[in-house]
Structures are given as structure tokens and as C-alpha cells.
Write a protein that holds these residues in place. Structure first.
Motif, PDB file in Angstrom:
ATOM      1  N   UNK A 467       0.787  -1.260   0.091  1.00  0.00           N
ATOM      2  CA  UNK A 467      -0.017   0.036  -0.028  1.00  0.00           C
ATOM      3  C   UNK A 467       0.989   1.291  -0.092  1.00  0.00           C
ATOM      4  N   UNK A 468       0.837   2.180  -1.036  1.00  0.00           N
ATOM      5  CA  UNK A 468       1.493   3.187  -0.823  1.00  0.00           C
ATOM      6  C   UNK A 468       0.481   4.399  -0.281  1.00  0.00           C
ATOM      7  N   UNK A 469       1.009   4.957   0.766  1.00  0.00           N
ATOM      8  CA  UNK A 469       0.024   5.838   1.617  1.00  0.00           C
ATOM      9  C   UNK A 469       0.471   7.344   1.577  1.00  0.00           C
ATOM     10  N   UNK A 470      -0.235   8.271   1.206  1.00  0.00           N
ATOM     11  CA  UNK A 470       0.197   9.749   1.403  1.00  0.00           C
ATOM     12  C   UNK A 470      -0.254   9.930   2.662  1.00  0.00           C
ATOM     13  N   UNK A 471       0.446  10.927   3.508  1.00  0.00           N
ATOM     14  CA  UNK A 471       0.318  11.454   4.802  1.00  0.00           C
ATOM     15  C   UNK A 471       0.299  13.072   4.973  1.00  0.00           C
ATOM     16  N   UNK A 503       1.277  29.779   0.280  1.00  0.00           N
ATOM     17  CA  UNK A 503       0.414  30.889  -0.083  1.00  0.00           C
ATOM     18  C   UNK A 503      -1.100  30.204  -0.289  1.00  0.00           C
ATOM     19  N   UNK A 504      -1.244  29.230  -0.710  1.00  0.00           N
ATOM     20  CA  UNK A 504      -2.470  28.306  -0.871  1.00  0.00           C
ATOM     21  C   UNK A 504      -3.136  27.767   0.342  1.00  0.00           C
ATOM     22  N   UNK A 505      -2.325  27.755   1.349  1.00  0.00           N
ATOM     23  CA  UNK A 505      -2.859  27.308   2.330  1.00  0.00           C
ATOM     24  C   UNK A 505      -2.819  25.860   2.701  1.00  0.00           C
ATOM     25  N   UNK A 506      -1.918  25.128   2.100  1.00  0.00           N
ATOM     26  CA  UNK A 506      -1.908  23.825   1.996  1.00  0.00           C
ATOM     27  C   UNK A 506      -0.838  22.881   2.567  1.00  0.00           C
ATOM     28  N   UNK A 507      -0.168  23.433   3.679  1.00  0.00           N
ATOM     29  CA  UNK A 507       1.156  23.058   4.207  1.00  0.00           C
ATOM     30  C   UNK A 507       0.835  21.688   4.773  1.00  0.00           C
ATOM     31  N   UNK A 508      -0.348  21.429   5.354  1.00  0.00           N
ATOM     32  CA  UNK A 508      -0.757  20.186   6.100  1.00  0.00           C
ATOM     33  C   UNK A 508      -0.851  19.057   5.048  1.00  0.00           C
ATOM     34  N   UNK A 509      -1.102  19.165   3.659  1.00  0.00           N
ATOM     35  CA  UNK A 509      -1.101  18.302   2.754  1.00  0.00           C
ATOM     36  C   UNK A 509      -0.395  18.605   1.558  1.00  0.00           C
ATOM     37  N   UNK A 510       0.815  18.415   1.837  1.00  0.00           N
ATOM     38  CA  UNK A 510       1.936  18.906   0.670  1.00  0.00           C
ATOM     39  C   UNK A 510       1.757  17.835  -0.629  1.00  0.00           C
ATOM     40  N   UNK A 511       1.296  16.701  -0.253  1.00  0.00           N
ATOM     41  CA  UNK A 511       1.324  15.677  -1.202  1.00  0.00           C
ATOM     42  C   UNK A 511       0.024  14.819  -1.375  1.00  0.00           C
ATOM     43  N   UNK A 512      -0.795  15.195  -2.374  1.00  0.00           N
ATOM     44  CA  UNK A 512      -2.022  14.584  -2.363  1.00  0.00           C
ATOM     45  C   UNK A 512      -2.581  14.166  -3.865  1.00  0.00           C
ATOM     46  N   UNK A 513      -2.866  12.952  -3.851  1.00  0.00           N
ATOM     47  CA  UNK A 513      -3.186  12.340  -5.134  1.00  0.00           C
ATOM     48  C   UNK A 513      -2.050  11.137  -5.804  1.00  0.00           C
ATOM     49  N   UNK A 514      -2.567  10.050  -5.603  1.00  0.00           N
ATOM     50  CA  UNK A 514      -1.761   9.036  -5.823  1.00  0.00           C
ATOM     51  C   UNK A 514      -2.413   7.834  -6.847  1.00  0.00           C
ATOM     52  N   UNK A 515      -1.605   7.183  -7.542  1.00  0.00           N
ATOM     53  CA  UNK A 515      -2.422   6.135  -8.223  1.00  0.00           C
ATOM     54  C   UNK A 515      -1.336   5.279  -9.253  1.00  0.00           C
ATOM     55  N   UNK A 516      -1.573   3.993  -9.186  1.00  0.00           N
ATOM     56  CA  UNK A 516      -0.810   2.983 -10.267  1.00  0.00           C
ATOM     57  C   UNK A 516      -1.683   2.834 -11.285  1.00  0.00           C
ATOM     58  N   UNK A 517      -0.749   2.835 -12.376  1.00  0.00           N
ATOM     59  CA  UNK A 517      -1.423   2.732 -13.730  1.00  0.00           C
ATOM     60  C   UNK A 517      -2.232   1.274 -13.800  1.00  0.00           C
ATOM     61  N   UNK A 518      -3.149   1.135 -14.731  1.00  0.00           N
ATOM     62  CA  UNK A 518      -3.814  -0.126 -14.901  1.00  0.00           C
ATOM     63  C   UNK A 518      -2.834  -1.124 -15.363  1.00  0.00           C
ATOM     64  N   UNK A 519      -1.764  -0.891 -16.024  1.00  0.00           N
ATOM     65  CA  UNK A 519      -0.895  -1.858 -16.354  1.00  0.00           C
ATOM     66  C   UNK A 519       0.148  -2.260 -15.349  1.00  0.00           C
ATOM     67  N   UNK A 520       0.105  -1.539 -14.167  1.00  0.00           N
ATOM     68  CA  UNK A 520       0.877  -1.707 -13.030  1.00  0.00           C
ATOM     69  C   UNK A 520       2.162  -1.483 -13.306  1.00  0.00           C
ATOM     70  N   UNK A 565      -5.016  17.248  -6.839  1.00  0.00           N
ATOM     71  CA  UNK A 565      -5.619  16.436  -5.639  1.00  0.00           C
ATOM     72  C   UNK A 565      -5.744  15.008  -5.766  1.00  0.00           C
ATOM     73  N   UNK A 566      -6.485  14.656  -6.855  1.00  0.00           N
ATOM     74  CA  UNK A 566      -6.592  13.218  -7.098  1.00  0.00           C
ATOM     75  C   UNK A 566      -6.147  12.937  -8.575  1.00  0.00           C
ATOM     76  N   UNK A 567      -5.950  11.894  -8.932  1.00  0.00           N
ATOM     77  CA  UNK A 567      -5.550  11.267 -10.189  1.00  0.00           C
ATOM     78  C   UNK A 567      -6.321  10.117 -10.650  1.00  0.00           C
ATOM     79  N   UNK A 568      -6.495   9.868 -11.960  1.00  0.00           N
ATOM     80  CA  UNK A 568      -7.035   8.580 -12.387  1.00  0.00           C
ATOM     81  C   UNK A 568      -6.458   8.423 -13.849  1.00  0.00           C
ATOM     82  N   UNK A 569      -6.644   7.119 -14.380  1.00  0.00           N
ATOM     83  CA  UNK A 569      -6.034   6.849 -15.776  1.00  0.00           C
ATOM     84  C   UNK A 569      -7.136   6.319 -16.737  1.00  0.00           C
ATOM     85  N   UNK A 570      -6.707   6.458 -18.089  1.00  0.00           N
ATOM     86  CA  UNK A 570      -7.406   5.787 -18.982  1.00  0.00           C
ATOM     87  C   UNK A 570      -7.160   4.157 -18.952  1.00  0.00           C
ATOM     88  N   UNK A 571      -7.928   3.243 -19.388  1.00  0.00           N
ATOM     89  CA  UNK A 571      -7.629   1.898 -19.184  1.00  0.00           C
ATOM     90  C   UNK A 571      -6.491   1.342 -19.868  1.00  0.00           C
TER      91      UNK A 571
END
Length: 615
Positions: A467-471, A503-520, A565-571
Motif C-alpha cells: 500500500x502506498x500511503x500519502x500522509x 500561499x495556498x494554505x496547503x502546508x498540512x497536505x503537501x502531497x495529495x493524489x496517488x495512483x498506479x497505472x492499470x498496467x501496473x 488533488x486526485x488522479x486517475x487513468x485511461x484503461x
């Protein structure tokens, strides 16, 4: 004396070219300017050309942002506080300034058209504001060129701009949903048709015969072409067709002789026209032309945008769900599930029509959702205390169980093998693994910060490997060994690129959005601090590169990031889509070349994003 005069004239010419005396530039003479004012049509300028100066470009900047504050050859009037358009008197002054940069009848000798045009397309070598027309086939360039060339208020014939817009905008949607608006009777208002069927209108509607109440196919085609002249495809707020009849306090023009037809941008008819300009299609035209659709929930609004990977355009807008959070799909692709924070329900939407067909009450306020691999159950993370996972039967569409976890659930996922659900909690700094055979907690892993988005890779046999977990408060991700039930590594993203997030007020969420491509084959990680998305090879986790995301350019302030924020992929694992919550857009990334290939305007604060795959 003559020689001295020539030298002075030459020096003045050099100074003007170098920008030393911008107000005495290579503009036409006073007589030439007078001729420009006489031959160029003001109404066409105000209705079609002037809105281009207020259009936001890919980097978020507008022509207006520089040309209203910096002394340049083109000087635009500053907008009044709280106003989104110029007054009639200001537009006249802008028209005078623009006319100085135009050679009537000759677009390719008009500085207005050459300065922002790419040099390889015939433009000037440089433009401080950037080159935002790649060719003379650009719809905006052709629209201005047509105005310069014709110099009248007559409707233009269908040129390349119209052909380009025709390809972008859907005629069937216009005919079935937009055209009826022009015939609609509103209390206290004349119909749009009543004025715009007259021959001297910039936007001209075909006149109906006395025996008919609707247009023929040929007439509708001509109405469609005329409407295309009044829009900027993909950008409703830069389109005269929508802004001219909109109330000024809602962002419309100061005056419309047909009155304030739309009191706000939430008017149902205005929204229909907005959907069309953004590329919406009819159900019959949008049916399964591609193998997938991209859904993005606009978390600060009440809409969900649907993007076709074939065109990278918004083809449908689902409305009426305030504060939409997670989005997922039935196994047959006929229903869309959306967690609704404002009502604490799971909304079930018919995919084709976009209509809400069921509201399923939940135990408390929801966050993200997932669907079991067999499609039989929808799992909803409950963020309100005491925290739980609600289980929805996908056949009966009722809540059949609530699994108590005694911790707020933010995001929930089903593992690639379908055997487990994993629920992350920011407050309890943990990821809880649920056995989907028994609905009991199997194990959990504790970390030192709040758990945010997660992704998984698999072993050769298909079981879950890591599991790859963003914190919270960490610009990177933790690696959890699924078999060992423990964190085994922590990967920090590079320091460069950087400089964003504060400036964006996002210091508590410096890295957000993660995903593995469908082909792995690769792991992708979005970073607010970097304003970029990074690519890691799997299974080695070797960094392969990154793609920078759009920057915002607020007036008088340093550039800010798009807040991915979030990411997704084409199949097929060829394209990645990342929601830019600060830029109201979705970036499309070519996975093999690490290049951004498109930016798609969407709604307010887009966040959760997911791919519906048709089988």
C-alpha cells in the motif's frame, strides 16, 4: 537639417521598437487611426473581440491583467471594483486603443493579430504576455481577422473559426436544448427571437414563417453557425452569447438592449447554454464513443463533470448534488454513485440522462466511496464520529449494514484482489483493513500522521503486495507491506520543483493524489508543494521524472500552484488525469512522454476523480 530630421526619425523608430516610448509605437498615423475608427465596427468589436481580452489562458492570466496596468501599446481601461466587464464609455476607449494596432482590411499587417501569434505562424518574434495563438487557424485569431478584414456588422460566413467550433460544439445538443431557449417566453421579457430575428443583429436567428413555431433543419443549421460566432468553445464566461444577456451583477455586460434575460449564472437556461459551450452532447451522440469516461466531482459546488478521453472535453454535467465527494460506478456502467456530504446520502445517478434516480440515507456524513469487485456492494466511508463504513446493496439500493470502526473514515478502497477493503483515517493516523468475507477488521497499521489517499500494487499471482500511503505534513508517501502489516519505507519527493503550498494554505497536505497505472508499471504521485506530478517505476520505485502543472497568476501577487488533488487513468495506461482544485481544471498527462497534452475547465474546486470503464 534634412539629415538631422532623418536621424531623429530613425532614433524615434528604434526607441519605439525597443519599448522606450510605447505610446508612440509603430501605430498608424492620426489619419490612419481615424480611418480605422471609421471602418472598424464597434458593435462587432464589443460583442466578439473585447471578451477575448478577459479570457483566462492556460496559465490563468488574461490579456487584461497586463494591459490594464502596464504602459504598453495596447492600453485597456481598468475595470471598476467588483465589475467583470467594461462600461460603454470604457469600451469606446478600448476600441480607440485597439484601432491604433489594426490595419483595416489587412489582418496580417495588424499588430493586434501578430504580436501574440507564434513566430512560426507569421507572428512577431516575441510577446511579453506569451504566444497564445499557435496558428492563423486558431478560432480567436480568425474571429479578430474577420473583424479586421470585413469592418462591418454583417454576420460572417462560416470560416475556419466556425469549422473549428463546429467540431468542438454539438449541433444536436444546440438544436434540442439551446435553440428552444431563444423562443421561450419569460415573465416580463420579450423572447430572444423577437429581436434577434431582425436582419441587423450581430447574433441573427432565422425568421419563422407565420404557420410554424419552430425552425427547419436548415434554419437550425444557420442559427447554429451564427451562435458559434458568439462563443469561445470551452469557455462560457468569455462567450458573448452567455455574457451579453446576463445581469451585470452576475458577471454580465453592463447593458443588453434585450434586457437581463438571466439573473444569475445559476439560471437553468444559462446553465444549459454553458453546458453546450463546454462541449456537452446529447445522449445519442455521446453513447460509448470511447472505452471510458472520466468523472470529476466539484467539491465546492453542486456539479460533477464528465470528460470524454476521445476529445478531452466535458461532454456531460451532472447537477443538483451539493458538496459531492466520492464517485464510483455500477458494474454494468449504467449507474453512477456519488456520496453527498450536504444531505448525508448516497446519490444514485442514471449515467445516460444524468438524472438522480435514488437517494440512499447514510448513517452520517460521508466521505469517499468504493465498490466491491463483484459490483454487489457499495462501501461508503463515514467521516462523522464515531466513524464507520456503510454497506449499500447494489441490487436493492438500500443500506444493509454499518461496520463500526470507532474512527473517522476519510478514504476507502478495495484491494486489487477484491478480498479486503482499506479505510484510512486522518484523525486516528491509521489504515484499517476489513475482510470482505466476514466484514470484520482483519488488521490495521498505525503511522505518525494522518492517512490520506492510497494506492496498491500486486504480487505476480495478483494478491496485494504494497500500500502506498500519502500522509499529512509529508511531501511524499509511506510504503506498507501488506503481508507484514507494517510500514517498510518512506519515500520523500524531490525538493525541486518546489516553492508552492504556503500561499495556498496547503502546508498540512503537501502531497495529495496517488495512483498506479492499470498496467501496473508505474506509480504517479501528485504534490502541492511541487505543483507537479511525479512518476515512479514499479516495482523498483525508481523516480522517472515529473510533469509541471499549471500556475495561477493573481494580479499583484506571486504565482501560485494549481493545488493538485486526485488522479486517475485511461484503461490503456496512456493518459493520466489530475484534478487541479485551485485552477478549476483537469490536466491531461501523456504517460509515455511526460507532457501535459490538455487542460479541461471544470467546476468549483475539483477533487475526487475516477474512470468509468466500459466492458
Amino acid at each position: 537639417m534634412l539629415c538631422t530630421a532623418k536621424v531623429k526619425l530613425f532614433l524615434l523608430f528604434v526607441a519605439s521598437v525597443c519599448g522606450l516610448y510605447p505610446d508612440i509605437s509603430l501605430a498608424p498615423s492620426a489619419a490612419g487611426a481615424s480611418q480605422a475608427r471609421l471602418s472598424l465596427d464597434f458593435e462587432t468589436y464589443r460583442g466578439r473581440i473585447e471578451p477575448i481580452f478577459l479570457k483566462r489562458r492556460q496559465n490563468g492570466a488574461r490579456c487584461y491583467d497586463c494591459h490594464s496596468v502596464i504602459v504598453t501599446r495596447l492600453r485597456l481601461e481598468p475595470l471598476a471594483a467588483g465589475s467583470s466587464s467594461w462600461s460603454g464609455e470604457q469600451s469606446r476607449k478600448n476600441f480607440e486603443a485597439v484601432s491604433q494596432l489594426v490595419a483595416p482590411g489587412n489582418p496580417v499587417q495588424s499588430r493586434l493579430l501578430l504580436h501574440p501569434l507564434a513566430q512560426e505562424a507569421g507572428g512577431d518574434p516575441t510577446h511579453t504576455g506569451g504566444k497564445f495563438w499557435a496558428s492563423q487557424e486558431d478560432p480567436e485569431w480568425r474571429m479578430i481577422a474577420d473583424w479586421v478584414r470585413r469592418g462591418t456588422a454583417e454576420p460572417a460566413p462560416m470560416l475556419a473559426a466556425s469549422r473549428s467550433a463546429t467540431n468542438a460544439l454539438n449541433f444536436a445538443f444546440f438544436q434540442s436544448k439551446v435553440e428552444p431557449i431563444f423562443l421561450k417566453e419569460r415573465h416580463g421579457h420579450a423572447r430572444c427571437y423577437g429581436c434577434h430575428s431582425e436582419p441587423n443583429r450581430i447574433f441573427r436567428l432565422e425568421r419563422l414563417s407565420s404557420e410554424t413555431t419552430n425552425w427547419t433543419e436548415d434554419q437550425s443549421r444557420r442559427n447554429f453557425q451564427n451562435a458559434l460566432q458568439q462563443v469561445v468553445p470551452g469557455d462560457p464566461v468569455s462567450s458573448s452569447l452567455l455574457i451579453h444577456p446576463l445581469a451585470p451583477e452576475a458577471g454580465g455586460d453592463p447593458f443588453h438592449s434585450g434586457g437581463r434575460q438571466f439573473p444569475s449564472q445559476n439560471d437553468p437556461d444559462w446553465l444549459v447554454m454553458s453546458d453546450w459551450v463546454r462541449g456537452a452532447q446529447t445522449v445519442s451522440d455521446s453513447k460509448l464513443k470511447s472505452s471510458s469516461l472520466i468523472y470529476v466531482t466539484n467539491s465546492a459546488g453542486d456539479t460533477i463533470d464528465v470528460i470524454s478521453p476521445e476529445t478531452n472535453k466535458v461532454t456531460q454535467v451532472i447537477r443538483g448534488i451539493e458538496l459531492p465527494h466520492g464517485v464510483n460506478f455500477s458494474s454494468d456502467g449504467k449507474r453512477v454513485y456519488i456520496s453527498n456530504e450536504s444531505e448525508s446520502v448516497l446519490d444514485v445517478v442514471d449515467r445516460e440522462s444524468g438524472e438522480i434516480v435514488r437517494k440512499i440515507p447514510l448513517s452520517a456524513r460521508p466521505n469517499n466511496i468504493t465498490v466491491t469487485k463483484d459490483g454487489r456492494r457499495v462501501l461508503v466511508g463515514i467521516r462523522a464520529l464515531p466513524g464507520a463504513v456503510d454497506v449499500i446493496d447494489a441490487t436493492s439500493l438500500v443500506r444493509v449494514k454499518t461496520i463500526p470502526l470507532n474512527r473517522c473514515v476519510h478514504n476507502i478502497y478495495v484491494t486489487p484482489d477484491g478480498k479486503y477493503a482499506v479505510a484510512g483515517s486522518i484523525e486516528s493516523k491509521s489504515a484499517t483493513v476489513i475482510d470482505l468475507q466476514t466484514d470484520d477488521v482483519a488488521w490495521e497499521v498505525k503511522v505518525d500522521s494522518g492517512v490520506r489517499p492510497m494506492a496498491f500494487d500486486t504480487n505476480a499471482a495478483g494478491s496485494t503486495n504494497r500500500i502506498f500511503v500519502q500522509l499529512s505534513n509529508f511531501n511524499g508517501f509511506a510504503v506498507v507491506d501488506f503481508a507484514k502489516h507494517e510500514e517498510v519505507a518512506r519515500i520523500k519527493l524531490p525538493d525541486q520543483p518546489g516553492g508552492f503550498g504556503v500561499a495556498e494554505g496547503r502546508t498540512s497536505t503537501p502531497s495529495h493524489g496517488i495512483g498506479v497505472t492499470p498496467d501496473g508499471k508505474s506509480l504517479w504521485v501528485a504534490s502541492t508543494f511541487a505543483n507537479a506530478v511525479f512518476k515512479y517505476e514499479l516495482p523498483t520505485l525508481e523516480l522517472l521524472g515529473y510533469v509541471a502543472l499549471p500556475e495561477m497568476h493573481p494580479i499583484g501577487r506571486a504565482p501560485s500552484g494549481s493545488v493538485p488533488e486526485w488522479i486517475t487513468f485511461t484503461p490503456d495506461s496512456k493518459l493520466l488525469y489530475v484534478s487541479n482544485s485551485g485552477a478549476r481544471s483537469v490536466s491531461v498527462i501523456d504517460i509515455s512522454t511526460l507532457k501535459e497534452v490538455a487542460q479541461i475547465p471544470v467546476g468549483e474546486v475539483p477533487k475526487r476523480i475516477n474512470t468509468l470503464v466500459f466492458h
